[in-house]
Design a protein around this motif. Sequence first.
Motif, PDB file in Angstrom:
ATOM      1  N   GLY A   7       0.791  -1.212   0.000  1.00  0.00           N
ATOM      2  CA  GLY A   7       0.000   0.000   0.000  1.00  0.00           C
ATOM      3  C   GLY A   7       0.826   1.265   0.000  1.00  0.00           C
ATOM      4  N   ILE A  57       0.840   5.546   1.479  1.00  0.00           N
ATOM      5  CA  ILE A  57       0.263   6.631   2.276  1.00  0.00           C
ATOM      6  C   ILE A  57       0.825   7.945   1.763  1.00  0.00           C
ATOM      7  CG2 ILE A  57       0.084   7.632   4.591  1.00  0.00           C
ATOM      8  CD1 ILE A  57       0.614   4.907   5.739  1.00  0.00           C
ATOM      9  N   ILE A  77       0.976  11.860   2.923  1.00  0.00           N
ATOM     10  CA  ILE A  77       0.688  12.803   3.999  1.00  0.00           C
ATOM     11  C   ILE A  77       1.160  14.175   3.560  1.00  0.00           C
ATOM     12  CG2 ILE A  77       1.144  13.415   6.401  1.00  0.00           C
ATOM     13  CD1 ILE A  77       1.734  10.506   6.961  1.00  0.00           C
ATOM     14  N   THR A  78       0.299  15.164   3.697  1.00  0.00           N
ATOM     15  CA  THR A  78       0.687  16.514   3.337  1.00  0.00           C
ATOM     16  C   THR A  78       0.707  17.358   4.601  1.00  0.00           C
ATOM     17  OG1 THR A  78      -0.649  16.095   1.398  1.00  0.00           O
ATOM     18  CG2 THR A  78       0.256  18.295   1.626  1.00  0.00           C
ATOM     19  N   MET A 138       1.698  21.692  -1.746  1.00  0.00           N
ATOM     20  CA  MET A 138       2.536  21.916  -0.561  1.00  0.00           C
ATOM     21  C   MET A 138       3.876  21.209  -0.704  1.00  0.00           C
ATOM     22  SD  MET A 138       0.510  21.879   2.963  1.00  0.00           S
ATOM     23  CE  MET A 138      -1.139  22.510   3.023  1.00  0.00           C
ATOM     24  N   ASN A 197       5.880  20.017   1.783  1.00  0.00           N
ATOM     25  CA  ASN A 197       6.225  18.947   2.723  1.00  0.00           C
ATOM     26  C   ASN A 197       5.298  17.748   2.585  1.00  0.00           C
ATOM     27  OD1 ASN A 197       4.173  20.489   3.593  1.00  0.00           O
ATOM     28  ND2 ASN A 197       4.912  20.766   5.677  1.00  0.00           N
ATOM     29  N   ARG A 198       5.314  17.170   1.422  1.00  0.00           N
ATOM     30  CA  ARG A 198       4.492  15.992   1.175  1.00  0.00           C
ATOM     31  C   ARG A 198       5.332  14.744   1.410  1.00  0.00           C
ATOM     32  NH1 ARG A 198       0.204  14.319  -2.588  1.00  0.00           N
ATOM     33  NH2 ARG A 198      -0.404  16.488  -2.488  1.00  0.00           N
ATOM     34  N   ILE A 199       4.774  13.821   2.164  1.00  0.00           N
ATOM     35  CA  ILE A 199       5.504  12.596   2.471  1.00  0.00           C
ATOM     36  C   ILE A 199       4.752  11.434   1.856  1.00  0.00           C
ATOM     37  CG2 ILE A 199       6.401  11.120   4.312  1.00  0.00           C
ATOM     38  CD1 ILE A 199       5.880  13.618   6.174  1.00  0.00           C
ATOM     39  N   VAL A 200       5.469  10.583   1.181  1.00  0.00           N
ATOM     40  CA  VAL A 200       4.845   9.368   0.661  1.00  0.00           C
ATOM     41  C   VAL A 200       5.474   8.170   1.366  1.00  0.00           C
ATOM     42  CG1 VAL A 200       4.455   7.943  -1.372  1.00  0.00           C
ATOM     43  CG2 VAL A 200       4.384  10.429  -1.559  1.00  0.00           C
ATOM     44  N   ILE A 201       4.635   7.342   1.946  1.00  0.00           N
ATOM     45  CA  ILE A 201       5.137   6.154   2.638  1.00  0.00           C
ATOM     46  C   ILE A 201       4.744   4.929   1.824  1.00  0.00           C
ATOM     47  CG2 ILE A 201       5.082   4.840   4.780  1.00  0.00           C
ATOM     48  CD1 ILE A 201       4.114   7.418   6.172  1.00  0.00           C
ATOM     49  N   GLU A 202       5.729   4.199   1.389  1.00  0.00           N
ATOM     50  CA  GLU A 202       5.484   3.007   0.586  1.00  0.00           C
ATOM     51  C   GLU A 202       6.445   1.926   1.023  1.00  0.00           C
ATOM     52  OE1 GLU A 202       4.138   3.689  -3.938  1.00  0.00           O
ATOM     53  OE2 GLU A 202       5.929   4.742  -3.340  1.00  0.00           O
ATOM     54  N   SER A 252      10.393   1.999  -0.131  1.00  0.00           N
ATOM     55  CA  SER A 252      10.713   3.254  -0.805  1.00  0.00           C
ATOM     56  C   SER A 252      12.044   3.783  -0.300  1.00  0.00           C
ATOM     57  CB  SER A 252       9.607   4.277  -0.562  1.00  0.00           C
ATOM     58  OG  SER A 252       9.475   4.534   0.804  1.00  0.00           O
TER      59      SER A 252
END
Lengths: 416, 279
Positions: free
Chosen positions: A96, A98, A100-101, B1, B3-8, B11
Motif C-alpha cells: 500500500g 500513504i 501525507i501533506t 505543498m 512537505n508531502r511525504i509518501v510512505i510506501e 521506498s
Amino acid sequence: MSQAIIQVERLGKEYILNHKGAESYTALRDIISSGVKSLFTKRRPQTNDTIELFRALQDVSFEINAGDRVGIIGRNGAGKSTLLKILSRITEPTQGRITITGRVASLLEVGTGFHPELSGRENIFLNGSILGMNRSEIQAKFDEIVAFSEVEKFLDTPVKRYSSGMYVRLAFAVAAHLEPEILIVDEVLAVGDAAFQKKCLGKMKDVAGQGRTILFVSHNMEAVQKLCTKGILLHQGKLIDQGPIDQVTQKYMEGGDTALAVYQIPLPKNPDDGYGYVTRVQIENEAGRPSTEIPVGANWQVRVFYKLNKPAPHFVAGLGIVTLFDFAVRTSWSKPADSRPGEYEALFVNNDLMLVTGQYKLVIGLSTQGRVIQYLDSTVSLSISEITALGGEERILNASSGLIINPMPVTIKNLK
Amino acid sequence: MDNRIVIEPGSKSKNYWSDLWKYRGLFYFLAWRDVLVRYKQTSIGIAWSVLRPLLTLAVMWFIGWLFGAAVPAGVPRVLMVCAATLPWQFFSGAFSEASNSLVANSNLLTKVYFPRLIIPASTVIVCLIDFFVSFIILIVLMAVCRFAPGWRICFLPVFLFIALVIAMGAGLLIAALNVKYRDFKYIVPFIVQFGVYVSPVAFSSDYIYGHVGIPASVKFIYSLNPMVGVIDGFRWCILGNSISIYRPGFILSIGLSFFFLILGIWYFRKMEKSFADVI
C-alpha cells in the motif's frame, strides 16, 4: 477546506513469526547425544520450525481531511498501534501507500527520550527536540510548558527524583505544546490523575480547535467520544467501519462477543425436585440484542428464562443490581402471581436509572410465598461502557463520579 | 505543498540526506545529552576522560618497555606510546559506543521517527570531546620531555578524521547487526581488547615492517588493520622526522577505512527500516 491531508490506500503490514518446533527432550543425555550427532551430520533441515505470516493490517484504506479529529478504535490486537507506527514512519508497511501533506508529530508515549539523570529543564529541551521542535520554538514555549506542568520548583532537579505524577505532567506538558499540522496520539491520556487527565483533554481540544488534524487512539471511549468527530474501526487488521464517531463507537460495541452476554445457568443438583430453576439469563441493549457492554446513559434490559416444575403460588421473580463492593443499588420484583408449571421468560427493563460506568453484579431470585426457590448472586455481571449514549450538554458530565447520574431538575434564579 | 511525504514499502527516501540535515537539531541535542549524562554522579567528573587514557598509557608504556620494543633515536618512549594511546582510546570508545548506541536508545527507535544515523553519529561526538580533553596529557608530556612538534602537527586533524571514519564505519555496521544479533554485544569488547595488541600502540610499525624475521604475508595482514595507518599518521605528525611511514601499508589501511565507512553506511541504510520491528 476539505482536502485530504492523509490518504491511505490499501495499506498492509505483515510480520513473520518464527515458531520453534516443539522438541521434547526428556533427558540431558538426549540433548548431548543429539548435539554430538549434529556435529557429524549436516545441519538438519528445520522441519519442526514453521514460519507464519501475521497480518497486522490488511487492505486498509481511508482519507482524512484537514481539521478532522479522528478516533481509531478497536479491540486489543486490532492493529491500531501498528497503523499509528506506520503513519509516524517508525516502521514500514509491506503493502500500500500513504500520502501525507503536512508536518506530522507523533506522540506514541509520554516522555519519549526523557533521561532520568537530566534536570526538568534539560529534559524539556531534549524531549521537545525529539518530538520535532527546534530550539527557538522550545524557548518560545518554555514558560508555558513549565506553567502547564506545575513543576516550577523542581526544574533543576534530575527527573529521576520526580514523583511519577510530576514526571508525567512534565512529559505531557512538552507534548501538548507541539504545533504540528497533524498530531498522532496513542493512549497517552491513560496517565496521571483524573484532574490532570481532564486538563490534558482540554488542551487536546484546544489544539483541535485551532484547525489541526488529530489522530487519536485510546481505550478510553469517553475521551474518544469527547475529542473526536470521526472514527475508524479496526478489527483484526481490517477496517470495518468509518464515519461519524457515534456511529463507529456504536458499531464497536455491537461487535463485542455477544455470546458473553448470554449466561447459560447450570442445572441445580436435583432439577426435578424443587419448584423450578433459571435456565438462561441474557443482558440486552435497548433494541433487545444481547450485548456485553451497555453505553452509559442508555436503556438496557435483562431477560430471565426459567422453568417451573409444579404450581408456584404467589410467585415472584426478582432482580438486584449490586456494585462490585457489594453495595445494593436497586432491587425490583415482578408482581406476585400464581404460576402454573411451564417455561417462562421474565423481562426487566431499565429505562429510568442511569448508572455510572463500570462493572455491576446482577442478582436474580425466584420465590414462592416468600420462600426462595433459587438465588443467583455471583453469576451474571453487567458492564456499563464508557461509550456514551448521552448527547450534547450531558456528555460533558463526568460519567464516573458518584453512582447514579440521572440529572436532577435545577433552576437558577438571578437574585441581584 | 512542499512537505508531502509518501510512505510506501521499500521506498528509498530520495531526500534522506536532506532529512538528515533537517534533523541536525536533534543530533545536537542527543550529543548534548550524552555529554551531560556521561559523568553525572561521579565524584571526579570529566577528569575520567584524562585518567582513563593515562592508565592505558601507563600499561602500554610498561609492556613496550618490558618487551624492549624499539624506539627511534631521540624520541622518548612515553611520547611514542602517548601518540598512539590517544587515537586508540578515541577509536575504541567511539567504536564500542556507536555499536551499542541503537540498542541503548531502543525506546527512541520504537517511538519516534528520525534518520537513525543520528544516534551512532551523536555518540561519536561525545568520544571526540573526550579526545580533546585527553589531549592535555600529550601537551603536558611534551612539555616535560621538552619536545617541540614540527610543522607536521598541522596534519593531525586529517588523521583524527580518519580515525573517526573508521570508528563510524565499523560502528554503523556493528550497530545495525547488533539490533538483530545481540551476539555483537560480546564480540565488540573482544575486538577492542584484542585490537590494542595488534595495533602499534606499545610498539612502532617500523618494528614490524623493518623486521627481517616477519614474513611478507604477515606484514600484509598487519597493514590491513586501518588503525595502523591512523596511529602511524599520529606519530608522524607529533614526533616528526624520526618517524617514517611505510607507504603501501599506509595507503592500504587508509583505503580500507573509507571502504568500511561506505560498507557501514550501506548496511545501516539497508537495515534501518526494520530496526523498530526487530529491536
